[in-house]
Design an enzyme around this catalytic site. Sequence first.
Site, PDB file in Angstrom:
ATOM      1  N   ARG A  71       0.817  -1.220   0.000  1.00 32.03           N
ATOM      2  CA  ARG A  71       0.000   0.000   0.000  1.00 32.03           C
ATOM      3  C   ARG A  71       0.849   1.268   0.000  1.00 32.03           C
ATOM      4  O   ARG A  71       0.502   2.262   0.637  1.00 32.03           O
ATOM      5  CB  ARG A  71      -0.947   0.041   1.205  1.00 32.03           C
ATOM      6  CG  ARG A  71      -2.063  -0.970   1.157  1.00 32.03           C
ATOM      7  CD  ARG A  71      -3.186  -0.475   0.248  1.00 32.03           C
ATOM      8  NE  ARG A  71      -4.230  -1.467   0.132  1.00 32.03           N
ATOM      9  CZ  ARG A  71      -5.298  -1.506   0.922  1.00 32.03           C
ATOM     10  NH1 ARG A  71      -5.475  -0.612   1.850  1.00 32.03           N
ATOM     11  NH2 ARG A  71      -6.193  -2.440   0.758  1.00 32.03           N
ATOM     12  N   ARG A  75      -3.631   6.607   0.311  1.00 32.57           N
ATOM     13  CA  ARG A  75      -4.093   7.823   0.984  1.00 32.57           C
ATOM     14  C   ARG A  75      -3.062   8.543   1.831  1.00 32.57           C
ATOM     15  O   ARG A  75      -3.241   9.708   2.172  1.00 32.57           O
ATOM     16  CB  ARG A  75      -5.318   7.508   1.834  1.00 32.57           C
ATOM     17  CG  ARG A  75      -6.560   7.456   0.987  1.00 32.57           C
ATOM     18  CD  ARG A  75      -7.728   6.998   1.799  1.00 32.57           C
ATOM     19  NE  ARG A  75      -7.416   5.721   2.419  1.00 32.57           N
ATOM     20  CZ  ARG A  75      -8.331   4.880   2.879  1.00 32.57           C
ATOM     21  NH1 ARG A  75      -9.604   5.187   2.804  1.00 32.57           N
ATOM     22  NH2 ARG A  75      -7.985   3.750   3.420  1.00 32.57           N
ATOM     23  N   ARG A  84      -6.456  11.063  -7.340  1.00 32.86           N
ATOM     24  CA  ARG A  84      -7.276   9.858  -7.190  1.00 32.86           C
ATOM     25  C   ARG A  84      -8.660   9.989  -7.834  1.00 32.86           C
ATOM     26  O   ARG A  84      -9.209   9.040  -8.359  1.00 32.86           O
ATOM     27  CB  ARG A  84      -7.364   9.570  -5.687  1.00 32.86           C
ATOM     28  CG  ARG A  84      -8.575   8.875  -5.144  1.00 32.86           C
ATOM     29  CD  ARG A  84      -8.493   7.373  -5.311  1.00 32.86           C
ATOM     30  NE  ARG A  84      -9.458   6.726  -4.455  1.00 32.86           N
ATOM     31  CZ  ARG A  84     -10.772   6.741  -4.637  1.00 32.86           C
ATOM     32  NH1 ARG A  84     -11.282   7.410  -5.646  1.00 32.86           N
ATOM     33  NH2 ARG A  84     -11.585   6.107  -3.811  1.00 32.86           N
ATOM     34  N   ASP A 120      -6.502  -3.428  -7.408  1.00 35.25           N
ATOM     35  CA  ASP A 120      -7.040  -3.958  -6.161  1.00 35.25           C
ATOM     36  C   ASP A 120      -7.302  -5.443  -6.329  1.00 35.25           C
ATOM     37  O   ASP A 120      -7.567  -5.903  -7.449  1.00 35.25           O
ATOM     38  CB  ASP A 120      -8.341  -3.241  -5.758  1.00 35.25           C
ATOM     39  CG  ASP A 120      -8.682  -3.523  -4.297  1.00 35.25           C
ATOM     40  OD1 ASP A 120      -8.189  -2.793  -3.423  1.00 35.25           O
ATOM     41  OD2 ASP A 120      -9.393  -4.503  -4.036  1.00 35.25           O
ATOM     42  N   TYR A 195     -14.502 -12.197   1.176  1.00 34.90           N
ATOM     43  CA  TYR A 195     -15.266 -10.977   0.855  1.00 34.90           C
ATOM     44  C   TYR A 195     -16.567 -11.327   0.122  1.00 34.90           C
ATOM     45  O   TYR A 195     -17.617 -10.735   0.377  1.00 34.90           O
ATOM     46  CB  TYR A 195     -14.432 -10.004   0.018  1.00 34.90           C
ATOM     47  CG  TYR A 195     -13.402  -9.239   0.826  1.00 34.90           C
ATOM     48  CD1 TYR A 195     -13.789  -8.378   1.853  1.00 34.90           C
ATOM     49  CD2 TYR A 195     -12.042  -9.365   0.574  1.00 34.90           C
ATOM     50  CE1 TYR A 195     -12.856  -7.676   2.598  1.00 34.90           C
ATOM     51  CE2 TYR A 195     -11.085  -8.661   1.317  1.00 34.90           C
ATOM     52  CZ  TYR A 195     -11.511  -7.823   2.329  1.00 34.90           C
ATOM     53  OH  TYR A 195     -10.591  -7.133   3.067  1.00 34.90           O
TER      54      TYR A 195
HETATM   55  O1  CP3 Z   1       0.195   0.438  -3.241  1.00 39.46           O
HETATM   56  C1  CP3 Z   1      -0.279  -0.728  -3.323  1.00 39.46           C
HETATM   57  O2  CP3 Z   1      -0.085  -1.589  -2.449  1.00 39.46           O
HETATM   58  C2  CP3 Z   1      -1.011  -1.112  -4.589  1.00 39.46           C
HETATM   59  C3  CP3 Z   1      -2.400  -1.029  -4.590  1.00 39.46           C
HETATM   60  C4  CP3 Z   1      -3.291  -1.941  -3.752  1.00 39.46           C
HETATM   61  C5  CP3 Z   1      -4.575  -1.511  -3.356  1.00 39.46           C
HETATM   62  N1  CP3 Z   1      -5.221  -2.558  -2.782  1.00 39.46           N
HETATM   63  C6  CP3 Z   1      -5.108  -0.168  -3.575  1.00 39.46           C
HETATM   64  C7  CP3 Z   1      -6.164   0.310  -2.666  1.00 39.46           C
HETATM   65  C8  CP3 Z   1      -3.148  -3.263  -3.331  1.00 39.46           C
HETATM   66  C9  CP3 Z   1      -1.950  -4.183  -3.447  1.00 39.46           C
HETATM   67  C10 CP3 Z   1      -4.380  -3.636  -2.720  1.00 39.46           C
HETATM   68  C11 CP3 Z   1      -4.639  -4.976  -2.193  1.00 39.46           C
HETATM   69  C12 CP3 Z   1      -5.818  -5.196  -1.349  1.00 39.46           C
HETATM   70  N2  CP3 Z   1      -7.064  -4.676  -1.477  1.00 39.46           N
HETATM   71  C13 CP3 Z   1      -5.846  -6.122  -0.276  1.00 39.46           C
HETATM   72  C14 CP3 Z   1      -4.681  -7.000   0.134  1.00 39.46           C
HETATM   73  C15 CP3 Z   1      -3.680  -6.243   0.931  1.00 39.46           C
HETATM   74  C16 CP3 Z   1      -4.167  -5.836   2.286  1.00 39.46           C
HETATM   75  O3  CP3 Z   1      -4.208  -4.613   2.514  1.00 39.46           O
HETATM   76  O4  CP3 Z   1      -4.486  -6.714   3.076  1.00 39.46           O
HETATM   77  C17 CP3 Z   1      -7.145  -6.093   0.280  1.00 39.46           C
HETATM   78  C18 CP3 Z   1      -7.617  -6.900   1.478  1.00 39.46           C
HETATM   79  C19 CP3 Z   1      -7.918  -5.186  -0.495  1.00 39.46           C
HETATM   80  C20 CP3 Z   1      -9.359  -4.845  -0.330  1.00 39.46           C
HETATM   81  C21 CP3 Z   1      -9.496  -3.408  -0.019  1.00 39.46           C
HETATM   82  N3  CP3 Z   1      -9.402  -2.405  -0.963  1.00 39.46           N
HETATM   83  C22 CP3 Z   1      -9.642  -2.801   1.256  1.00 39.46           C
HETATM   84  C23 CP3 Z   1      -9.780  -3.538   2.577  1.00 39.46           C
HETATM   85  C24 CP3 Z   1      -9.643  -1.398   1.055  1.00 39.46           C
HETATM   86  C25 CP3 Z   1      -9.668  -0.299   2.118  1.00 39.46           C
HETATM   87  C26 CP3 Z   1     -10.923   0.459   2.191  1.00 39.46           C
HETATM   88  C27 CP3 Z   1     -10.677   1.823   2.816  1.00 39.46           C
HETATM   89  O5  CP3 Z   1     -11.004   2.820   2.175  1.00 39.46           O
HETATM   90  O6  CP3 Z   1     -10.143   1.873   3.937  1.00 39.46           O
HETATM   91  C28 CP3 Z   1      -9.492  -1.186  -0.327  1.00 39.46           C
HETATM   92  C29 CP3 Z   1      -9.417   0.128  -0.994  1.00 39.46           C
HETATM   93  C30 CP3 Z   1      -8.083   0.463  -1.517  1.00 39.46           C
HETATM   94  N4  CP3 Z   1      -7.329  -0.334  -2.323  1.00 39.46           N
HETATM   95  C31 CP3 Z   1      -7.401   1.682  -1.324  1.00 39.46           C
HETATM   96  C32 CP3 Z   1      -6.195   1.595  -2.047  1.00 39.46           C
HETATM   97  C33 CP3 Z   1      -5.133   2.641  -2.222  1.00 39.46           C
HETATM   98  C34 CP3 Z   1      -7.943   2.838  -0.451  1.00 39.46           C
HETATM   99  C35 CP3 Z   1      -7.900   4.181  -0.999  1.00 39.46           C
HETATM  100  C36 CP3 Z   1      -8.980   4.704  -1.872  1.00 39.46           C
HETATM  101  O7  CP3 Z   1     -10.163   4.351  -1.784  1.00 39.46           O
HETATM  102  O8  CP3 Z   1      -8.585   5.584  -2.640  1.00 39.46           O
END
Ligand code: CP3
Length: 393
Positions: A71, A75, A84, A120, A195
């Site tokens: 990540r 954010r 974004r 994602d 999920y």
């Molecule tokens: O920089 C990186 O690592 C690359 C991008 C990346 C994202 N998601 C972007 C993202 C990667 C590798 C992921 C993987 C991902 N997504 C996982 C596995 C890794 C982990 O964190 O355990 C999981 C479980 C997800 C599912 C997911 N997507 C969640 C739980 C969330 C958070 C929701 C929140 O807003 O708190 C997301 C959204 C997400 N994916 C964001 C980002 C940058 C949040 C920011 C946004 O909405 O702009």
Amino acid sequence: MPQRSVDSLRKRAPRPDRAWQEPAEGSGSLLGSIAEMLANSNYPIPKKTKSAFLEACRGEPHDHTPVWFMRQAGRSLPEYRAVRGDGTILDAVADPERAAVITLQPVHRYGVDAAILFSDIMVPVHALDFGVDIQPGVGPVVDRPFDRVSDLERLRPFEPDLDAPYVAETVRQVVDSSPVPVIGFAGGPFTIASYLVEGMPSRALERTQALMAEDPGLFEDLMSRLADITVSSLRSQVKAGASAVQLFDTWAGALDPDTYQRQVFPHSHRILNEIADTGVPRIHFVRDTRSILRLLAATGPDVVGVGWQTPLDEARRLLGPDLVLQGNLDPAICLEPLEVVNAAVADVLARNNHHPGHVFNLGHGVLPETDPGVLAHVVELVHAHRLSTDQAS
Ligand code: CP3
């Protein structure tokens, strides 16, 4: 402990010319082109031919410990928030130019040794129209959660070029301009299944555990379909130029070892096996590896992610000297004063004891409230630590 000033704790003075990296938030047309970003980069663009990250993944000698952060795009970066866009993250991911810029932002800000594709884990099932969205601040939510045999039909084979061509296009654009290798990724089948079954983020995973116990045949079919989707997705990213891949099975550590071995292991093992011929390093990550570390290693990855709950030297003792380890700074440490950060980074490096098979990372993703200056500092600390290959154990 009295808190000294941030600068006095830094090994090297912060670069004075970081101003370009702090765009005013919400200031509109900030989707700078990749060329513009490269021109403004604080880091010299190294030659692509040598990569400490890829050498470490292969256990080959190299001079410094490579580091990247799960990540790292996201954010915590003001430049991410600036480009974004207002839609969901799935909209941003489906726009290759935007996604490529976002992928490269942390590379240029931090000087990390690898870029991870901005996408994602839910993208393939979303692209198959399963009815998945990602709500900001919440995570993946599903309109009609998976709960019966007929739901399997909603998971037809994934054809990356037709269903989500923007992913490969983003990989190609990033690979063209990235100074460092690009990591492709996919969700592990258990985490995606959880999920789809829960319908929303859940710590206890009660519905998933119930399905596994009450209808193991249906769960097996679900996992099998998801494993096929994962294999297609990873192969396509490598074909587009990804130099390594990571399988994120974040929540698999919630299972007891027996359940993991019976109901998850065979699928993860198959995925890693079916992409072995691509020749790129395969990293397998689970958030909390305490109960299943050995099983995780037995799924056959080149690199095993170690949760921050398990000290690296203990992981090495359990897994032997040949496996490459990734990790494992507690992401919450990055919210602490720099003295604490310095000590924790030094501890991870000391526990690795100069082993060449180590990729420095956090034990889970960057927390959104993390100060990017702290992550830049962590990269400097890790890079300043020299590896002496003759001491490897
Ligand atoms: O920089 C990186 O690592 C690359 C991008 C990346 C994202 N998601 C972007 C993202 C990667 C590798 C992921 C993987 C991902 N997504 C996982 C596995 C890794 C982990 O964190 O355990 C999981 C479980 C997800 C599912 C997911 N997507 C969640 C739980 C969330 C958070 C929701 C929140 O807003 O708190 C997301 C959204 C997400 N994916 C964001 C980002 C940058 C949040 C920011 C946004 O909405 O702009």
